[in-house]
Motif scaffolding. Structure first.
Motif, mmCIF file in Angstrom:
data_model
loop_
_atom_site.group_PDB
_atom_site.id
_atom_site.type_symbol
_atom_site.label_atom_id
_atom_site.label_comp_id
_atom_site.label_asym_id
_atom_site.label_seq_id
_atom_site.Cartn_x
_atom_site.Cartn_y
_atom_site.Cartn_z
ATOM 1 N N ASP A 110 0.836 -1.200 0.000
ATOM 2 C CA ASP A 110 0.000 0.000 0.000
ATOM 3 C C ASP A 110 0.871 1.249 0.000
ATOM 4 O OD1 ASP A 110 -1.906 1.925 0.271
ATOM 5 O OD2 ASP A 110 -2.646 1.273 2.231
ATOM 6 N N LEU A 111 1.039 1.864 -1.153
ATOM 7 C CA LEU A 111 1.888 3.047 -1.239
ATOM 8 C C LEU A 111 1.249 4.296 -0.660
ATOM 9 C CD1 LEU A 111 3.944 3.016 -4.558
ATOM 10 C CD2 LEU A 111 4.632 2.423 -2.247
ATOM 11 N N SER A 112 -0.020 4.216 -0.287
ATOM 12 C CA SER A 112 -0.633 5.361 0.390
ATOM 13 C C SER A 112 0.003 5.573 1.763
ATOM 14 C CB SER A 112 -2.143 5.175 0.536
ATOM 15 O OG SER A 112 -2.446 4.138 1.454
ATOM 16 N N CYS A 132 1.720 13.829 -5.659
ATOM 17 C CA CYS A 132 2.179 12.515 -6.094
ATOM 18 C C CYS A 132 2.851 12.662 -7.466
ATOM 19 C CB CYS A 132 0.963 11.588 -6.187
ATOM 20 S SG CYS A 132 1.285 9.849 -5.852
ATOM 21 N N ARG A 181 7.749 2.541 -9.711
ATOM 22 C CA ARG A 181 6.605 2.096 -8.899
ATOM 23 C C ARG A 181 5.817 3.295 -8.390
ATOM 24 N NH1 ARG A 181 5.412 -1.018 -3.501
ATOM 25 N NH2 ARG A 181 3.274 -1.493 -4.061
ATOM 26 N N TYR A 203 1.938 4.229 -9.358
ATOM 27 C CA TYR A 203 0.940 4.409 -8.299
ATOM 28 C C TYR A 203 0.257 5.766 -8.423
ATOM 29 C CZ TYR A 203 -0.951 5.621 -3.744
ATOM 30 O OH TYR A 203 -1.763 6.068 -2.737
ATOM 31 N N CYS A 204 1.049 6.809 -8.654
ATOM 32 C CA CYS A 204 0.485 8.150 -8.741
ATOM 33 C C CYS A 204 -0.420 8.305 -9.954
ATOM 34 C CB CYS A 204 1.615 9.179 -8.776
ATOM 35 S SG CYS A 204 2.545 9.290 -7.228
ATOM 36 N N SER A 235 -2.177 5.895 -11.308
ATOM 37 C CA SER A 235 -3.425 5.155 -11.028
ATOM 38 C C SER A 235 -4.271 5.894 -9.999
ATOM 39 C CB SER A 235 -3.098 3.750 -10.514
ATOM 40 O OG SER A 235 -2.446 3.803 -9.254
ATOM 41 N N ARG A 236 -3.644 6.643 -9.107
ATOM 42 C CA ARG A 236 -4.380 7.374 -8.075
ATOM 43 C C ARG A 236 -5.204 8.495 -8.669
ATOM 44 N NH1 ARG A 236 -1.493 10.425 -3.002
ATOM 45 N NH2 ARG A 236 -1.584 12.222 -4.401
#
Length: 254
Positions: free
Chosen positions: A208-210, A219, A244, A248-249, A251-252
């Protein structure tokens, strides 16, 4: 026996010379996930949360190997001292001292308060150079740059968490996660390869990169947002970490 004594003296002398760094770090949105830009969230997190940005406790623990002391400098009120202690204990962060602000006439001006406390650390850390860690949610960049201008030979690095997407000030180094700091500390020759790589691998292994980049912080979505570095032993790991984060950013934002 004489040779052994000489060796011990030289070893002690080397260690004393090697540890010539003192660290001053902000708390909220630097070490601790607080979200000071949202009043309700900030109050809730100040009172009831002990969540740190993943990797930051590990970072300051690794930095203990080449630094003498860690000071926490926060603009949070003194009435939160027990909550701050809880956060530090839960996250195994060892400090020399914690500065909290008196808000009832004692320290009305945040900037002046922070400047005075950093100057106090300078005056009480012999000839140590300071590593200053903060975020760009409020006054840290401005305060730290002033300190560097007033004491140009006493500041080794200024790391600013890029929580908001605003330009960095000259003389500061923006970071998104603890690995950015670890990478630069390795490049500067202060942190060893194993310590820096452990911080990077921890990020790669986190599902979980959050925990590193909660939804209220900026991000990065392109490699241009990261500090450019020349090839080194951490290049492959750095490429993997940044890829990575960017994935993630991206997709966020969907």
């Amino acid at each position: 026996m004489a040779r052994l004594s000489l060796f011990i003296i030289l070893l002690i002398s080397f260690n004393l010379q090697a540890k010539s760094i003192t660290i001053v770090s902000d708390l909220d949105d630097t070490l601790k996930i607080t979200n000071v830009g949202n009043w309700a969230a900030a109050v809730r997190n100040a009172l009831f949360s002990t969540k740190a940005f993943r990797g930051m406790p590990t970072l300051v623990q690794e930095m203990e190997s080449y630094s003498n002391d860690l000071y926490i400098l926060s603009a949070s009120p003194k009435m939160l001292s027990e909550r701050v202690d809880d956060f530090l204990n839960v996250n195994k962060i060892v400090t020399k001292d914690v500065f909290l602000r008196g808000i009832f006439g004692e320290d009305p001006d945040k900037e002046k308060y922070k400047l005075e406390k950093v100057q106090y650390v300078l005056n009480n850390s012999q000839e140590d150079k300071l590593i200053l860690i903060g975020d760009n949610m409020e006054l840290d960049p401005k305060v730290y740059v002033k300190i560097k201008q007033q004491n140009p030979n006493r500041v080794a690095a200024i790391y600013i968490h890029k929580a908001k997407n605003i330009p960095e000030l000259d003389g500061t180094i923006d970071y998104f996660t603890a690995y950015d700091i670890a990478l630069n500390e390795y490049i500067e020759g202060r942190m060893d390869f194993l310590s820096a790589s452990n911080i990077g691998r921890e990020l790669l292994m986190t599902k979980d990169l959050s925990l590193y980049l909660p939804d209220f912080v900026h991000c990065p979505k392109s490699v241009e947002e990261f500090k450019a570095v020349s090839n080194n032993l951490l290049t492959i790991l750095t490429t993997q970490v940044r890829k990575r984060i960017m994935n993630y950013c991206s997709s966020r934002s969907l």
